[in-house]
Design a protein around this motif. Structure first.
Motif, PDB file in Angstrom:
ATOM      1  N   THR A   1      62.357  61.169  60.825  1.00 32.72           N
ATOM      2  CA  THR A   1      63.168  62.052  60.010  1.00 32.72           C
ATOM      3  C   THR A   1      62.285  62.952  59.151  1.00 32.72           C
ATOM      4  O   THR A   1      61.321  62.493  58.536  1.00 32.72           O
ATOM      5  CB  THR A   1      64.099  61.236  59.095  1.00 32.72           C
TER       6      THR A   1
ATOM      7  N   ILE B   1      62.586  66.732  56.506  1.00 35.85           N
ATOM      8  CA  ILE B   1      63.446  67.719  55.859  1.00 35.85           C
ATOM      9  C   ILE B   1      63.123  69.072  56.478  1.00 35.85           C
ATOM     10  O   ILE B   1      62.234  69.805  56.028  1.00 35.85           O
ATOM     11  CB  ILE B   1      63.238  67.733  54.340  1.00 35.85           C
TER      12      ILE B   1
ATOM     13  N   GLN C   1      64.608  71.892  59.973  1.00 32.24           N
ATOM     14  CA  GLN C   1      65.668  72.245  60.898  1.00 32.24           C
ATOM     15  C   GLN C   1      65.067  72.397  62.298  1.00 32.24           C
ATOM     16  O   GLN C   1      64.300  73.331  62.526  1.00 32.24           O
ATOM     17  CB  GLN C   1      66.338  73.555  60.480  1.00 32.24           C
TER      18      GLN C   1
ATOM     19  N   PRO D   1      66.291  68.281  61.754  1.00 35.29           N
ATOM     20  CA  PRO D   1      65.739  67.294  60.814  1.00 35.29           C
ATOM     21  C   PRO D   1      65.069  66.099  61.475  1.00 35.29           C
ATOM     22  O   PRO D   1      65.344  64.943  61.126  1.00 35.29           O
ATOM     23  CB  PRO D   1      66.977  66.871  60.014  1.00 35.29           C
TER      24      PRO D   1
ATOM     25  N   ARG E   1      72.077  63.458  56.908  1.00 32.01           N
ATOM     26  CA  ARG E   1      71.254  64.321  57.774  1.00 32.01           C
ATOM     27  C   ARG E   1      70.089  63.543  58.379  1.00 32.01           C
ATOM     28  O   ARG E   1      69.009  64.088  58.599  1.00 32.01           O
ATOM     29  CB  ARG E   1      70.727  65.523  56.986  1.00 32.01           C
ATOM     30  N   ASP E   2      70.327  62.268  58.659  1.00 30.19           N
ATOM     31  CA  ASP E   2      69.297  61.413  59.244  1.00 30.19           C
ATOM     32  C   ASP E   2      69.630  61.239  60.724  1.00 30.19           C
ATOM     33  O   ASP E   2      70.175  60.224  61.147  1.00 30.19           O
ATOM     34  CB  ASP E   2      69.257  60.059  58.528  1.00 30.19           C
TER      35      ASP E   2
END
Length: 306
Positions: A43, A45, A47, A49, A271-272
């Motif tokens: 993972t 941060i 795009q 993610p 968002r993981d």
């Protein structure tokens, strides 16, 4: 014409096998491989993610780099965090209980339709399918209105004197079971009806002539002969119920978290994506058991026919 007939038959048999196989590869195997790749990523941060992103243009070196950076940490997270284990077990529990309820309710309905006059069978079967003509979300929202404290269900129970005060149906396991049984009942009834309708009724007449009571004839004749329908209906219900998201999210409470909700939260809230993909891959493993059992039953039936 006669010389080309065997070639046409072989071509038709080849297409019957290849087309479904291509369909499964395109809509099952390829998406599963994509999810599997995401579950073995890390993972970040960014795009998208997660890393690594497999680059086809990098060639053999890109493939080696891809496998060199694979990580199983996401799967370790699932088995070390009690939240995921609890939601897995809860999903399997709700799916199992719901499938049993569907079988207990759906079997008499399917049996009644199969034993009805032939003219009425199509009408009764259509009545089972009729709810599908309404959008799924609309039907679930309708149950929200019905199960509210001032809803129709509580009003009827109070009018009949069964309860004195409105019952809190919403945000409970009871509401989830009601929504699931209502939504998935046709998936249980139709396979059972298809099998029971083809049964030879003279077998029951022969059992009655030999002095067998109706309940024993059902247990020894009807139920074994309808086992294919039972297994097919159970598989069609159990698998989607285990991953159900909409019904527990709308009718259940915060304590009714199922794995589908956990999966949604990991994808869209946290968002993981790697952890969410790992959740999806692990969920697939227990769902393979009923599929393999159904395949075993089908192969056994084919062997008996031979």
């Amino acid at each position: 014409m006669s010389e080309n007939a065997p070639q046409r038959r072989s071509l038709g048999a080849w297409l019957v096998v290849v087309i479904p196989a291509l369909w499964l590869v395109a809509l099952f195997l390829v998406p599963f491989l994509i999810v599997l790749k995401l579950s073995l990523s890390e993972t970040v941060i960014a795009q998208p993610p997660y890393v690594p992103v497999f680059d086809f243009s990098a060639g053999w070196q890109g493939m080696k780099d891809f496998f060199a950076t694979l990580s199983f940490a996401n799967y370790a997270t699932l088995f070390s965090d009690t939240l995921y284990l609890a939601t897995y077990l809860r999903s399997l529990q709700i799916a199992t209980v719901s499938t049993l309820l569907l079988l207990l309710i759906g079997y008499p309905i399917a049996y009644g339709i199969a034993r009805a006059p032939h003219r009425a069978q199509s009408i009764l079967a259509m009545m089972v399918v009729l709810p599908f003509l309404t959008a799924f979300l609309i039907r679930i929202y309708a149950w929200i209105n019905l199960l509210q404290p001032e809803g129709l269900v509580n009003n009827v129970l109070i009018a009949l004197g069964i309860v004195r005060a409105p019952v809190e149906w919403l945000a409970s396991d009871t509401a989830i079971y009601i929504g699931i049984v209502y939504s998935y009942l046709p998936f249980m009834v139709l396979p059972l009806y298809a099998v029971i309708e083809k049964m030879d009724e003279t077998l029951l007449e022969a059992a009655a002539d030999l002095g067998c009571p109706w309940w024993k004839a059902f247990w020894l004749v009807t139920l074994p002969l309808s086992l294919r329908g039972v297994v097919a209906g159970a598989v069609l219900c159990f698998i989607p119920i285990a991953g159900e998201f909409v019904i527990p999210d709308l009718l259940g409470g915060s304590e009714s978290m199922m794995i589908g909700q956990t999966l949604w939260n990991e994808f869209f809230v946290n968002r993981d994506w790697p952890v969410a993909s790992a959740v999806a891959v692990v969920l697939l493993c227990p769902l393979l058991a009923p599929i393999l059992y159904h395949q075993h039953v089908q192969m056994r039936e084919l062997e008996k026919r031979r």
